[in-house]
Structures are given as C-alpha cells and as structure tokens.
Design a protein around this motif. Structure first.
Motif, PDB file in Angstrom:
ATOM      1  N   ILE A 184     -32.471  -6.259  97.088  1.00 32.23           N
ATOM      2  CA  ILE A 184     -33.031  -7.117  98.134  1.00 32.23           C
ATOM      3  C   ILE A 184     -32.663  -6.549  99.497  1.00 32.23           C
ATOM      4  O   ILE A 184     -31.590  -5.963  99.684  1.00 32.23           O
ATOM      5  N   LEU A 185     -33.587  -6.703 100.424  1.00 33.70           N
ATOM      6  CA  LEU A 185     -33.380  -6.270 101.811  1.00 33.70           C
ATOM      7  C   LEU A 185     -33.294  -7.519 102.673  1.00 33.70           C
ATOM      8  O   LEU A 185     -34.245  -8.312 102.716  1.00 33.70           O
ATOM      9  N   CYS A 186     -32.151  -7.689 103.334  1.00 33.94           N
ATOM     10  CA  CYS A 186     -31.878  -8.900 104.099  1.00 33.94           C
ATOM     11  C   CYS A 186     -31.958  -8.538 105.583  1.00 33.94           C
ATOM     12  O   CYS A 186     -31.073  -7.862 106.109  1.00 33.94           O
ATOM     13  N   TYR A 230     -26.031 -10.015 114.158  1.00 34.04           N
ATOM     14  CA  TYR A 230     -25.069  -9.669 113.117  1.00 34.04           C
ATOM     15  C   TYR A 230     -24.671 -10.823 112.195  1.00 34.04           C
ATOM     16  O   TYR A 230     -24.236 -10.575 111.097  1.00 34.04           O
ATOM     17  N   ASP A 231     -24.770 -12.069 112.673  1.00 36.07           N
ATOM     18  CA  ASP A 231     -24.282 -13.175 111.850  1.00 36.07           C
ATOM     19  C   ASP A 231     -25.386 -13.933 111.108  1.00 36.07           C
ATOM     20  O   ASP A 231     -25.099 -14.791 110.278  1.00 36.07           O
ATOM     21  N   ASP A 232     -26.647 -13.638 111.383  1.00 37.38           N
ATOM     22  CA  ASP A 232     -27.718 -14.507 110.888  1.00 37.38           C
ATOM     23  C   ASP A 232     -27.867 -14.483 109.365  1.00 37.38           C
ATOM     24  O   ASP A 232     -28.091 -15.535 108.752  1.00 37.38           O
ATOM     25  N   ASN A 233     -27.772 -13.308 108.763  1.00 37.28           N
ATOM     26  CA  ASN A 233     -27.877 -13.261 107.301  1.00 37.28           C
ATOM     27  C   ASN A 233     -26.850 -14.179 106.648  1.00 37.28           C
ATOM     28  O   ASN A 233     -27.160 -14.914 105.703  1.00 37.28           O
ATOM     29  N   ASP A 234     -25.621 -14.112 107.146  1.00 34.59           N
ATOM     30  CA  ASP A 234     -24.556 -14.854 106.475  1.00 34.59           C
ATOM     31  C   ASP A 234     -24.618 -16.346 106.776  1.00 34.59           C
ATOM     32  O   ASP A 234     -24.369 -17.167 105.899  1.00 34.59           O
ATOM     33  N   GLY A 281     -25.889  -8.797  89.719  1.00 32.02           N
ATOM     34  CA  GLY A 281     -26.085  -7.356  89.595  1.00 32.02           C
ATOM     35  C   GLY A 281     -27.156  -6.776  90.509  1.00 32.02           C
ATOM     36  O   GLY A 281     -27.587  -5.629  90.322  1.00 32.02           O
ATOM     37  N   ILE A 282     -27.587  -7.551  91.488  1.00 29.89           N
ATOM     38  CA  ILE A 282     -28.671  -7.106  92.389  1.00 29.89           C
ATOM     39  C   ILE A 282     -28.069  -6.418  93.619  1.00 29.89           C
ATOM     40  O   ILE A 282     -27.073  -6.887  94.183  1.00 29.89           O
ATOM     41  N   GLU A 283     -28.672  -5.289  93.998  1.00 29.38           N
ATOM     42  CA  GLU A 283     -28.187  -4.547  95.170  1.00 29.38           C
ATOM     43  C   GLU A 283     -28.578  -5.291  96.454  1.00 29.38           C
ATOM     44  O   GLU A 283     -29.719  -5.744  96.598  1.00 29.38           O
ATOM     45  N   ILE A 284     -27.630  -5.380  97.380  1.00 28.78           N
ATOM     46  CA  ILE A 284     -27.844  -6.146  98.613  1.00 28.78           C
ATOM     47  C   ILE A 284     -27.770  -5.189  99.801  1.00 28.78           C
ATOM     48  O   ILE A 284     -26.747  -4.516 100.009  1.00 28.78           O
ATOM     49  N   ILE A 285     -28.842  -5.146 100.597  1.00 29.13           N
ATOM     50  CA  ILE A 285     -28.867  -4.288 101.784  1.00 29.13           C
ATOM     51  C   ILE A 285     -29.142  -5.153 103.011  1.00 29.13           C
ATOM     52  O   ILE A 285     -30.087  -5.948 103.015  1.00 29.13           O
ATOM     53  N   TYR A 286     -28.300  -4.984 104.050  1.00 29.96           N
ATOM     54  CA  TYR A 286     -28.503  -5.699 105.314  1.00 29.96           C
ATOM     55  C   TYR A 286     -29.143  -4.760 106.330  1.00 29.96           C
ATOM     56  O   TYR A 286     -28.704  -3.611 106.486  1.00 29.96           O
ATOM     57  N   LEU A 287     -30.144  -5.261 107.029  1.00 32.82           N
ATOM     58  CA  LEU A 287     -30.784  -4.520 108.122  1.00 32.82           C
ATOM     59  C   LEU A 287     -30.743  -5.411 109.361  1.00 32.82           C
ATOM     60  O   LEU A 287     -31.293  -6.524 109.348  1.00 32.82           O
ATOM     61  N   PHE A 330     -35.608 -10.802 102.685  1.00 32.70           N
ATOM     62  CA  PHE A 330     -35.208 -12.019 103.388  1.00 32.70           C
ATOM     63  C   PHE A 330     -35.397 -11.819 104.894  1.00 32.70           C
ATOM     64  O   PHE A 330     -35.166 -10.715 105.412  1.00 32.70           O
ATOM     65  N   ALA A 331     -35.756 -12.908 105.586  1.00 38.20           N
ATOM     66  CA  ALA A 331     -35.898 -12.878 107.048  1.00 38.20           C
ATOM     67  C   ALA A 331     -35.841 -14.313 107.562  1.00 38.20           C
ATOM     68  O   ALA A 331     -36.059 -15.260 106.792  1.00 38.20           O
ATOM     69  N   PRO A 332     -35.566 -14.495 108.867  1.00 39.95           N
ATOM     70  CA  PRO A 332     -35.626 -15.857 109.416  1.00 39.95           C
ATOM     71  C   PRO A 332     -37.074 -16.344 109.444  1.00 39.95           C
ATOM     72  O   PRO A 332     -37.992 -15.557 109.687  1.00 39.95           O
ATOM     73  N   ASP A 333     -37.254 -17.637 109.204  1.00 36.55           N
ATOM     74  CA  ASP A 333     -38.595 -18.224 109.244  1.00 36.55           C
ATOM     75  C   ASP A 333     -39.102 -18.200 110.687  1.00 36.55           C
ATOM     76  O   ASP A 333     -38.561 -18.890 111.550  1.00 36.55           O
TER      77      ASP A 333
END
Ligand SMILES: [Zn+2]
Length: 248
Positions: free
Chosen positions: A18-20, A25-29, A43-49, A121-124
């Motif tokens: 998943i690409l988040c 810097y704090d929005d994903n969390d 077991g899913i790979e997590i990537i933050y952008l 994932f992204a903000p609405d």
C-alpha cells in the motif's frame, strides 16, 4: 441490483503493497495509523509518500530550516518504525506554499506507476470545511492519478517510469479524514501503537497541543466505533478506482 454487487467495496487487506500519501509528516498517522499497523501485521508492505516539506508546521520558529527539516525527518522515521513503515519518500513541495497542481499530479503518477501499490491512501479532498489547500490538492491529485494511471498519453514526471509501466492491479483508493466512511476499521488492537506514533511528532506539537490532539483522537476513535462490536475505529471511504468518476 445494488451498486455494491457490481462494484463492491474493495478489500484493502488483499493488497501486497500500500502507498500512503500524506500532505504533511503527521497526516498518515493521525488519519489511519491504526489501519496501517493492522495491514503491516497482515504481511502487507507499507510505503509513506509525503508531499510537502512541512516547514510551516514547526512550533519552534527559532530553528533554522535545516534543523527543522532534520527534526521533522527524525520524528517521521520514529513514528514509521512504530507502525512498521517499510519505506519513506518525500516530494518536498513547500508547505502551505505555491506549487502547481499538475506538477504534483505528475509526481504522484510517477510513484504509482513505479511502486505499483494495489491500494493507495490519501486525505479525502471532498471533506466539508477542509481549508488547508495542501490537503485538498494532495487528495485530488492522488484521485486523478489513480484514474489516469493506466492512460499512457497522460505523462508522469519520469518518462523512464512511464516507458517501463505495463499496468498493474490497482484495487482501491482509501480516503482518511473523511466524513462519509463506508468502512470503520477496528483499531482496538493497534490503538496504543497509533498514539505512540502520533506522539513522535514533537517538532509540530508542543506538549499541551499534543495532549489535546490525543484527547481528540481518543474521542473520535470511540465515536467512530459507535454501534460496532469494538471500542475504537478509524473511518475510511474505500472506493474502487472506477467509482472516482461520473458518480458510480
Ligand atoms: Zn496536514
């Protein structure tokens, strides 16, 4: 026949990666760390952008930009280590500043075609009363990039990535910071990890501000779980890419 029978809400747990995407810097969390921690444990790979440099949100205005960037980066890596983030990428657009929407969309297309995540994932961007342009632009540019990923005539910012891209199974976009959720994720088991991650963002919150944020998240997570068979939830709007155009 219901629309869900022909366009069911995708299962985000069927992804491999998943690409988040987050404006700051704090929005994903703040938005979805409880869900990310669950995905990671499956077991899913997590990537933050991260789209912007976040320099306008730093509470200590005496810090140089270099020192502030270092502090922000340290906070992000600390939070990511708690959630289990596998990789971080940073676009460095100016926080709350002037930058071109189409430049951002091209960069997001590049990362989607290069990393090929099944879920993004992204903000609405249609959150009512959202005033922060970074959030609106990030959510909208991500949404457009999702529906344009398979269109080769729409270029990304990297011709080599475009040339190598042969399509992939993009199952869903999941919006956090939404008022119109279609899934409430049970984050009871990852709540503590989420709050530990959020508390890493020391450059952006003084201690009182952080306590207030945690109180607000505590309340919202309980409210989101109202009527559900669990105590804490994260609201998400999860859509098939085809649902992002013409009201499907
Ligand atoms: Zn933000």
């Amino acid at each position: 026949m219901s629309i869900e029978s022909i366009l069911p809400v995708p299962d985000i747990f069927s992804a491999k990666r998943i690409l988040c995407i987050q404006p700051h810097y704090d929005d994903n969390d703040i938005g979805a760390a409880g869900t990310y921690a669950l995905l990671k444990s499956a077991g899913i790979e997590i990537i933050y952008l991260t789209v912007t440099d976040d320099l306008m949100g730093v509470v200590d205005s005496s810090l140089s930009d270099e020192a502030a960037a270092e502090a922000l980066n340290r906070d992000q890596l600390n939070a990511g280590a708690i959630i289990g983030v596998d990789k971080h990428y940073f676009l460095g657009y100016p926080d709350a500043g002037e930058y071109a929407y189409f430049d951002l969309r091209r960069d997001l297309l590049k990362y989607i075609r290069w990393l090929r995540p099944e879920v993004i994932f992204a903000p609405d961007p249609w959150l009512t009363y959202e005033a922060h342009r970074d959030h609106i632009q990030t959510g909208l540019a991500t949404s457009e990039a999702v529906i344009f990923t398979g269109l080769p005539k729409i270029a990304s910012s990297d011709p080599a990535v475009d040339a190598a891209y042969a399509g992939h199974d993009l199952k869903a976009i999941a919006f956090y910071y939404t008022r119109e959720p279609n899934r409430i994720v049970d984050i009871s088991s990852t709540w503590e990890a989420k709050i530990a991650a959020v508390r890493c963002y020391k450059a952006q919150f003084n201690p009182q501000g952080m306590d207030e944020l945690v109180m607000a998240l505590d309340l919202k997570s309980r409210q989101a779980a109202t009527g559900e068979p669990f105590d804490r939830g994260e609201p998400l709007k999860i859509l098939h890419p085809a649902a992002l155009h013409c009201g499907l």
